[in-house]
Motif scaffolding. Structure first.
Motif, PDB file in Angstrom:
ATOM      1  N   MET A  63      -8.381   2.198   4.432  1.00  0.00           N
ATOM      2  CA  MET A  63      -7.525   2.176   3.245  1.00  0.00           C
ATOM      3  C   MET A  63      -8.326   2.646   2.038  1.00  0.00           C
ATOM      4  SD  MET A  63      -4.527   1.455   3.494  1.00  0.00           S
ATOM      5  CE  MET A  63      -3.081   1.384   2.506  1.00  0.00           C
ATOM      6  N   GLN A  64      -7.720   3.476   1.213  1.00  0.00           N
ATOM      7  CA  GLN A  64      -8.451   4.067   0.101  1.00  0.00           C
ATOM      8  C   GLN A  64      -8.268   3.325  -1.216  1.00  0.00           C
ATOM      9  OE1 GLN A  64     -10.483   6.799   0.708  1.00  0.00           O
ATOM     10  NE2 GLN A  64      -9.947   6.274   2.801  1.00  0.00           N
ATOM     11  N   SER A  65      -7.300   2.436  -1.266  1.00  0.00           N
ATOM     12  CA  SER A  65      -7.078   1.729  -2.531  1.00  0.00           C
ATOM     13  C   SER A  65      -6.621   0.301  -2.251  1.00  0.00           C
ATOM     14  CB  SER A  65      -6.005   2.449  -3.336  1.00  0.00           C
ATOM     15  OG  SER A  65      -5.493   1.583  -4.317  1.00  0.00           O
ATOM     16  N   PRO A  66      -7.198  -0.688  -2.961  1.00  0.00           N
ATOM     17  CA  PRO A  66      -6.775  -2.073  -2.724  1.00  0.00           C
ATOM     18  C   PRO A  66      -5.356  -2.303  -3.224  1.00  0.00           C
ATOM     19  CG  PRO A  66      -8.224  -1.961  -4.628  1.00  0.00           C
ATOM     20  CD  PRO A  66      -8.205  -0.592  -4.028  1.00  0.00           C
ATOM     21  N   ASP A  67      -4.915  -1.509  -4.179  1.00  0.00           N
ATOM     22  CA  ASP A  67      -3.591  -1.750  -4.752  1.00  0.00           C
ATOM     23  C   ASP A  67      -2.476  -1.410  -3.766  1.00  0.00           C
ATOM     24  OD1 ASP A  67      -4.431  -2.434  -7.570  1.00  0.00           O
ATOM     25  OD2 ASP A  67      -5.458  -0.547  -7.220  1.00  0.00           O
ATOM     26  N   ALA A  68      -2.777  -0.493  -2.850  1.00  0.00           N
ATOM     27  CA  ALA A  68      -1.775  -0.143  -1.845  1.00  0.00           C
ATOM     28  C   ALA A  68      -1.560  -1.290  -0.867  1.00  0.00           C
ATOM     29  CB  ALA A  68      -2.210   1.104  -1.098  1.00  0.00           C
ATOM     30  N   LEU A  69      -2.499  -2.232  -0.831  1.00  0.00           N
ATOM     31  CA  LEU A  69      -2.361  -3.351   0.103  1.00  0.00           C
ATOM     32  C   LEU A  69      -1.129  -4.185  -0.211  1.00  0.00           C
ATOM     33  CD1 LEU A  69      -6.052  -4.539   0.445  1.00  0.00           C
ATOM     34  CD2 LEU A  69      -4.669  -3.348   2.124  1.00  0.00           C
ATOM     35  N   ALA A  70      -0.706  -4.161  -1.486  1.00  0.00           N
ATOM     36  CA  ALA A  70       0.473  -4.936  -1.875  1.00  0.00           C
ATOM     37  C   ALA A  70       1.690  -4.516  -1.060  1.00  0.00           C
ATOM     38  CB  ALA A  70       0.742  -4.737  -3.361  1.00  0.00           C
ATOM     39  N   ILE A 114     -12.494  -1.051  -9.179  1.00  0.00           N
ATOM     40  CA  ILE A 114     -12.102  -0.081  -8.154  1.00  0.00           C
ATOM     41  C   ILE A 114     -11.490  -0.780  -6.944  1.00  0.00           C
ATOM     42  CG2 ILE A 114     -12.943   1.748  -6.606  1.00  0.00           C
ATOM     43  CD1 ILE A 114     -13.172   2.577  -9.477  1.00  0.00           C
ATOM     44  N   TRP A 115     -12.107  -1.877  -6.497  1.00  0.00           N
ATOM     45  CA  TRP A 115     -11.688  -2.482  -5.235  1.00  0.00           C
ATOM     46  C   TRP A 115     -11.043  -3.861  -5.365  1.00  0.00           C
ATOM     47  CZ3 TRP A 115     -10.519  -0.092  -1.048  1.00  0.00           C
ATOM     48  CH2 TRP A 115     -11.097   1.144  -0.786  1.00  0.00           C
ATOM     49  N   ASN A 116     -10.926  -4.373  -6.584  1.00  0.00           N
ATOM     50  CA  ASN A 116     -10.154  -5.589  -6.840  1.00  0.00           C
ATOM     51  C   ASN A 116     -10.513  -6.739  -5.898  1.00  0.00           C
ATOM     52  OD1 ASN A 116      -8.277  -7.071  -8.266  1.00  0.00           O
ATOM     53  ND2 ASN A 116      -6.560  -6.463  -6.971  1.00  0.00           N
ATOM     54  N   GLY A 117     -11.784  -7.043  -5.785  1.00  0.00           N
ATOM     55  CA  GLY A 117     -12.199  -8.198  -4.973  1.00  0.00           C
ATOM     56  C   GLY A 117     -12.684  -7.830  -3.587  1.00  0.00           C
TER      57      GLY A 117
END
Lengths: 499, 283
Positions: free
Chosen positions: A245-252, A304-307
């Protein structure tokens, strides 16, 4: 008579069905176990199909362990196991390795595996024309010779404690097969299906495989240049699993949805602010330390990675045996950075150009670095470079002052022992210790020496190791058996099953 | 044969058309005002990362913050400056070079004119953005080269249009009369050609303004335009793309402003055409 409106509707519906049935080859659903097609989404398309000829991370990801095998396999957990080697012995002086290769192994072309193939495969990597990043790890090989029908003898000029580990990265190829950049002849559980450049690469199960057969019939790697498109492919079922995964925000989009499973594995990918140690002002240790102390890496990582991800104070990730937490060596301390800069003769700071790759997250990181260094009077001029430009300008010609770059491999602290590497770190003591570590008689000795190297480069601030990426793999909940760690970018697909 | 003017109330149609121009000017003016204000005042230092990651819109940050904690309002204001600079700069480059080349082509002898026509036909086959990308990739990715590249790429279409317009004017009887009376070509250009082609050129340049703004945003989106930390709208869209679901303002704000400026430029072009072209006013 049909009205124009009806015609238009009919045309659109027809187009949608045509696209759905032809253009978008959906990952199969409902196929019997063992006959499923698995869709894998990735951002890393191979440049070509040869990992010793500039194939890049994509060639390793799709083909290592799947199409090509080594004498040894590096497992997803980081252990080294026998693969095409049945067994091996080492002479007491550590200079002669004798490998017995597995009987009954054939290449996809039907040719049997011979000691000559093994010798040829190793020579491909060590050859002068090889562009393999592994070439330097095998430069102590003096001779390779086949003996009998199943034995290969390798003589070394100096001991190499990582020799077996390094061989796990060498593909064994058929010595009669000439061009590996566009076709293959390996021994793995899959043979290459089709490679549609810019779109996908498929692997078909090889029924003549010598070992346990793949748990699925076909795997299709689908390539994306955009992280959002990759996420959408998973959401729409076009792929079953994404390799990173390239972005933690997409995890939502996936978190809390029972239809998906999120794994947070171990990564070896480090983001570096790499200084050109040959060039002023970064030829001065105090300047490098000042820059390292002026950047709040924790804040950058969280931004960048939010945790997710972790901080590292040196080149060694926690998966390497010689890892040590060195984040305290150059702590975030703006006052300390100012003092060091003044002591180095730059009380008013200076200006330098930061060569920044155009792809994420580098531009964002560059903006952050610029903002942080402004606090101690350093002006950063950001120069955007494409991947090709970076390779030529920075990596090959060493024409840079500082740059941002990801380094994906594990056990790559050894690069600091090579003054010719692009960052030009030249510390004879470190070079000596890297060499001694490789020639060590025991793992304990090697570990102790490389731990010293890790500490030494941190104290010298040879680079600024901004953070260690997380390795987030997301798969549909009906799919299991995929690797969750990102060691050396390999992605074994043979155990993936789909319910 | 031209149709006779229809009967209507005095200035009715003209007022409607002027509204198009007024609307376009208002939209472009709003962006221009934002850019001008950004030169003297910004809510925050653009490098200030103290706002917290992806803070939602609120009193402290009316549009929220980005991943690094930078104020989005500050960034879109700076983005307005960059978009206008790119749009006007590239249009100026394209206009000056294109008109000069077009005039030269229009007045050229036959074989030179043929060569000009063939060359422009070949160059025009390449989209503006593709040419600009090639030029920027060959040089350095930053705002200056991007503006120059877009302007150069646009100059081909401007040159082609100018050449056609010049040819059309030169075929008129009054040009023959002027030549017969001994008027020099430079004077003919200034007194007869330019006054007859400027309305069409102005419309074309206004349309090119929108194209240039979009081209710069696209180059920045691809990492080939304004270098960070300059907050180009294209770069903002790129950086906010992965957070579009969790913090949509990061995508919406630059996206809407980009649309406002491009639609504004197109409305200005429509308005200028309506006002400047008497034939259209009468039809």
């Amino acid at each position: 008579m049909k009205t124009p409106k009806k015609c238009l509707i009919g045309l659109v519906v027809g187009l949608v069905f045509t696209l759905a049935s032809c253009g978008l080859e959906q990952a199969s659903a409902g196929a019997p176990p063992g006959e499923a097609t698995i869709g894998v989404g990735s951002m890393y398309e191979p440049q070509n199909l040869d990992n010793a000829g500039g194939g890049g991370q994509g060639a390793t990801e799709a083909l290592t362990g799947n199409v090509y095998e080594g004498l040894f396999r590096l497992t997803d957990e980081g252990r080294v196991e026998n693969l095409l080697a049945e067994s091996h012995t080492v002479s007491p002086d550590g200079l002669t390795y004798t490998f017995r290769i597995r009987d009954g192994v054939t290449f996809h072309s039907g040719a049997p595996l011979t000691p000559d193939d093994v010798a040829h495969s190793i020579r491909r990597v060590t050859a002068a024309a090889s562009t393999s990043s592994r070439r330097g790890t095998l430069d102590m090989i003096e001779s390779i010779a086949g003996s009998g029908r199943d034995t290969v003898v390798v003589k070394l000029s100096s001991r190499s404690i990582s020799f077996v580990y390094n061989l796990s990265q060498v593909w064994i190829v058929n010595d009669a097969h000439e061009d590996l950049s566009a076709s293959e002849d390996g021994t793995g559980p899959y043979r290459l299906g089709t490679w549609k450049r810019g779109s996908s690469l498929s692997l078909d199960r090889f029924d003549g495989y010598w070992g346990r057969k793949a748990a699925n019939a076909r795997v299709v790697f689908r390539y994306f240049t955009d992280a959002s498109a990759l996420n959408n492919a998973l959401l729409t079922g076009a792929v079953d699993v994404v390799t990173g995964m390239q972005s933690p925000d997409a995890l939502a989009l996936f978190d809390g949805d029972p239809g998906y499973r999120i794994s947070n594995g171990k990564s070896t990918t480090k983001l570096l602010l790499a200084f050109n140690n040959r060039r002023a002002p970064f030829d001065r240790m105090l300047v490098r330390r000042a820059v390292s102390s002026a950047i709040d890496e924790r804040k950058l990582l969280d931004s960048i990675w939010n945790g997710y991800g972790s901080m590292i104070g040196s080149m060694v990730p926690p998966t390497d045996p010689w890892y040590e937490d060195l984040t305290h060596v150059n702590p975030y301390d703006v006052e300390l950075a100012r003092r060091q800069l003044a002591e180095a003769g730059y009380p008013r700071g200076f200006t330098f150009t930061l060569d920044t790759p155009t792809y994420d997250p580098h531009p964002t990181v560059a903006a952050f670095v610029k903002s942080e260094l402004a606090k101690i009077g350093i002006t950063v001029e950001i120069n955007m470079v494409t991947a090709d430009e970076w390779y030529t300008k920075v990596y090959r010609n060493h024409d840079f002052t500082a740059t941002l770059q990801e380094h994906v491999n594990d056990r790559d602290v050894r690069w600091y022992g090579d003054p010719g590497f692009y960052w030009g770190y030249d510390n004879p003591q470190v070079a000596r210790e890297v060499k001694r570590a490789e020639r060590a008689g025991t793992v304990e000795e090697q570990t102790a020496l490389l731990r010293k190297v890790g500490r030494r480069i941190a104290e010298d601030a040879a680079s600024n190791w901004l953070f260690l990426y997380p390795q987030i793999v997301i798969g549909s909940s009906g799919v299991s058996g995929y690797p969750v760690n990102g060691l050396n970018a390999q992605f074994y697909v043979y155990d993936i099953v789909k319910r | 044969m031209a149709s006779a003017p229809r009967e209507r109330g005095p200035g009715t149609k003209r007022r409607v058309r002027s509204r198009t121009l007024a609307a376009g000017c208002a939209l472009v003016g709003a962006v221009a005002l934002t850019a001008l204000v950004s030169l003297v005042w910004l809510p925050y230092d653009p490098a200030d990362t103290s706002g917290g990651r992806l803070a939602p819109p609120g009193a402290a940050h009316p549009l929220g913050t980005d991943r690094l904690g930078r104020d989005l309002l500050t960034q879109v204001m700076i983005g307005a400056r960059i978009a206008l600079a790119a749009g006007l700069g590239a249009t100026a480059v394209g206009g000056v070079l294109g008109v000069a080349a077009g005039l030269a082509g229009g007045f050229a002898t036959r074989w030179l004119d043929d060569a000009f026509a063939v060359l422009s036909d070949i160059l025009i086959a390449f989209p503006v953005l593709l040419l600009a990308m090639l030029m920027v990739a060959a040089r350095q990715a930053s705002l200056g080269p991007a503006i120059l590249a877009i302007g150069l790429a646009m100059s081909v279409t401007v040159a082609r249009l100018t050449r056609i317009l010049v040819k059309r004017v030169l075929a008129q009887d009054f040009i023959t009369a002027a030549r017969t009376s001994g008027t020099s070509w430079p004077r003919i250009t200034v007194e007869h050609v330019l006054p007859n082609i400027w309305p069409t050129l102005l419309v074309s340049l206004a349309l090119h303004l929108g194209v240039a703004v979009l081209a710069e945003a696209t180059l920045s989106y691809l990492g080939l335009g304004a270098a960070p930390p300059n907050a180009s709208w294209g770069r903002m869209l790129r950086e906010a793309q992965t957070t579009a679901f969790t913090a949509p303002v990061g995508v919406i704000a630059p996206g809407v402003l980009l649309a406002v400026l491009v639609v504004g430029a197109n409305l200005v072009a429509d308005g200028v055409r309506d006002v400047a072209d008497p034939a259209r006013r009468r039809s």
